[in-house]
Design a protein around this motif. Structure first.
Motif, PDB file in Angstrom:
ATOM      1  N   ASN A  66      66.481  70.711  30.762  1.00  0.00           N
ATOM      2  CA  ASN A  66      67.795  70.080  30.583  1.00  0.00           C
ATOM      3  C   ASN A  66      68.269  70.172  29.136  1.00  0.00           C
ATOM      4  N   SER A  67      67.330  70.132  28.198  1.00  0.00           N
ATOM      5  CA  SER A  67      67.698  70.190  26.779  1.00  0.00           C
ATOM      6  C   SER A  67      67.843  71.617  26.273  1.00  0.00           C
ATOM      7  N   GLY A  68      67.610  72.599  27.153  1.00  0.00           N
ATOM      8  CA  GLY A  68      67.841  73.986  26.774  1.00  0.00           C
ATOM      9  C   GLY A  68      66.686  74.691  26.096  1.00  0.00           C
ATOM     10  N   LEU A  69      65.499  74.073  26.070  1.00  0.00           N
ATOM     11  CA  LEU A  69      64.372  74.697  25.393  1.00  0.00           C
ATOM     12  C   LEU A  69      63.539  75.578  26.307  1.00  0.00           C
ATOM     13  N   VAL A  70      63.553  75.298  27.597  1.00  0.00           N
ATOM     14  CA  VAL A  70      62.792  76.122  28.529  1.00  0.00           C
ATOM     15  C   VAL A  70      63.678  76.494  29.709  1.00  0.00           C
ATOM     16  N   THR A  71      63.269  77.519  30.423  1.00  0.00           N
ATOM     17  CA  THR A  71      63.968  77.935  31.631  1.00  0.00           C
ATOM     18  C   THR A  71      62.967  77.971  32.782  1.00  0.00           C
ATOM     19  N   TYR A  72      63.490  77.845  33.989  1.00  0.00           N
ATOM     20  CA  TYR A  72      62.621  77.869  35.168  1.00  0.00           C
ATOM     21  C   TYR A  72      62.903  79.116  35.988  1.00  0.00           C
ATOM     22  N   GLN A  73      61.850  79.802  36.358  1.00  0.00           N
ATOM     23  CA  GLN A  73      61.967  80.979  37.218  1.00  0.00           C
ATOM     24  C   GLN A  73      61.250  80.679  38.534  1.00  0.00           C
ATOM     25  N   PRO A  74      61.957  80.719  39.651  1.00  0.00           N
ATOM     26  CA  PRO A  74      61.345  80.413  40.951  1.00  0.00           C
ATOM     27  C   PRO A  74      60.068  81.213  41.182  1.00  0.00           C
ATOM     28  N   ASN A  75      59.077  80.502  41.671  1.00  0.00           N
ATOM     29  CA  ASN A  75      57.771  81.085  42.012  1.00  0.00           C
ATOM     30  C   ASN A  75      56.991  81.585  40.798  1.00  0.00           C
ATOM     31  N   ARG A  76      57.532  81.361  39.608  1.00  0.00           N
ATOM     32  CA  ARG A  76      56.813  81.795  38.402  1.00  0.00           C
ATOM     33  C   ARG A  76      56.540  80.641  37.453  1.00  0.00           C
ATOM     34  N   GLY A  77      57.451  79.670  37.404  1.00  0.00           N
ATOM     35  CA  GLY A  77      57.224  78.513  36.555  1.00  0.00           C
ATOM     36  C   GLY A  77      58.197  78.423  35.398  1.00  0.00           C
ATOM     37  N   PHE A  78      57.784  77.679  34.372  1.00  0.00           N
ATOM     38  CA  PHE A  78      58.630  77.428  33.202  1.00  0.00           C
ATOM     39  C   PHE A  78      58.258  78.372  32.059  1.00  0.00           C
ATOM     40  N   PHE A  79      59.298  78.808  31.334  1.00  0.00           N
ATOM     41  CA  PHE A  79      59.104  79.708  30.201  1.00  0.00           C
ATOM     42  C   PHE A  79      59.918  79.208  29.008  1.00  0.00           C
ATOM     43  N   VAL A  80      59.387  79.411  27.813  1.00  0.00           N
ATOM     44  CA  VAL A  80      60.142  79.082  26.605  1.00  0.00           C
ATOM     45  C   VAL A  80      61.390  79.946  26.582  1.00  0.00           C
ATOM     46  N   ARG A  81      62.504  79.324  26.341  1.00  0.00           N
ATOM     47  CA  ARG A  81      63.788  80.022  26.451  1.00  0.00           C
ATOM     48  C   ARG A  81      63.965  81.097  25.379  1.00  0.00           C
ATOM     49  N   ARG A  82      64.539  82.199  25.786  1.00  0.00           N
ATOM     50  CA  ARG A  82      64.988  83.240  24.859  1.00  0.00           C
ATOM     51  C   ARG A  82      66.485  83.041  24.619  1.00  0.00           C
ATOM     52  N   PHE A  83      66.902  83.108  23.381  1.00  0.00           N
ATOM     53  CA  PHE A  83      68.311  82.930  23.046  1.00  0.00           C
ATOM     54  C   PHE A  83      68.964  84.269  22.771  1.00  0.00           C
ATOM     55  N   THR A  84      70.273  84.323  23.001  1.00  0.00           N
ATOM     56  CA  THR A  84      71.081  85.465  22.592  1.00  0.00           C
ATOM     57  C   THR A  84      72.050  84.987  21.514  1.00  0.00           C
ATOM     58  N   ALA A  85      72.580  85.925  20.759  1.00  0.00           N
ATOM     59  CA  ALA A  85      73.539  85.578  19.716  1.00  0.00           C
ATOM     60  C   ALA A  85      74.771  84.896  20.316  1.00  0.00           C
TER      61      ALA A  85
END
Length: 233
Positions: A66-85
């Motif tokens: 919710n705070s934008g630090l991680v993302t969730y991928q179905p069937n894979r779990g949580f990952f540290v978010r990658r940012f774009t410019a």
């Protein structure tokens, strides 16, 4: 016979408190670079390292999503978010909207000591710069100035939204490794905002804040684009 409490006077740690502690530990690890962008958050590994069950780790990961630090991928779990410019540019644009509204409200209802708190925070930024503190300490001191600005508006919704994006901002600066070449420059860029607040001119104060955030916005997004493009041949 007098019965003693099983906790000997201590209240058991509630679930919410445990989850928040996990959130703080993971946030620190992400912002400091201990956990890298794209890295998977293994619930079992984190739980084992923190000495907790997987349930609070999972709840903490949802809050970090919710705070934008991680993302969730179905069937894979949580990952540290990658940012774009582009995402960072949007983030700074949103910050400007929130902080400008907070500043206007603050000035219209009176500073009531907020200016003194902001002055102390500038002094703190100067201190950590002089001490040669690490980048994270400097960035956290920077964000505390803006947090005080939102807090001084006495609109809790401004502060709530700010908290949601503050860690993202900290992470964006940590990812590029620096904002200004001179750490003292970070402190001095806040001075015109405080001076304009004390001067009582709302338009001038808004412009000082806008200039400050826009400069950071350009620096961060440009450096991030350079990272995305990779080294030139």
């Amino acid at each position: 016979m007098r019965h003693t409490q099983d906790t000997d006077g201590f209240e058991p740690l509630d679930r919410e408190g445990l989850v928040q502690r996990v959130v703080r530990r993971l946030s620190k690890a992400i912002v400091s670079g201990q956990l890298s962008p794209g890295e998977r958050l293994s619930e079992s590994v984190v739980a084992r390292q923190l000495g907790v069950s997987r349930a609070p780790v999972r709840e903490a990961a949802r809050l970090l999503e919710n705070s934008g630090l991680v993302t969730y991928q179905p069937n894979r779990g949580f990952f540290v978010r990658r940012f774009t410019a582009r995402e960072l540019d949007d983030l700074y644009e949103f910050r400007l909207v929130i902080e400008t509204a907070a500043l206007r409200r603050l000035m219209r209802q009176g500073l009531d000591g907020t200016d003194a708190a902001l002055e102390r925070q500038i002094a703190e930024m100067r201190r950590v710069a002089a001490d040669g503190s690490d980048m994270l300490t400097q960035v956290e001191a920077d964000m505390e100035f803006h947090r005080l600005l939102c807090h001084g508006s006495e609109n809790p919704r401004f502060l709530t939204v700010f908290e949601q994006i503050a860690t993202e901002t900290e992470l964006s600066i940590m990812l590029i490794g620096r904002l200004y070449d001179d750490a003292h420059r970070l402190a001095e860029t806040h001075v015109p905002i405080l001076e304009a607040l004390r001067g009582g001119d709302e338009a001038e104060a808004v412009e000082a804040l806008r200039f400050h955030i826009d400069v950071a916005r350009v620096l961060v997004t440009q450096q991030f684009r350079d990272l995305e493009d990779g080294p030139s041949e």
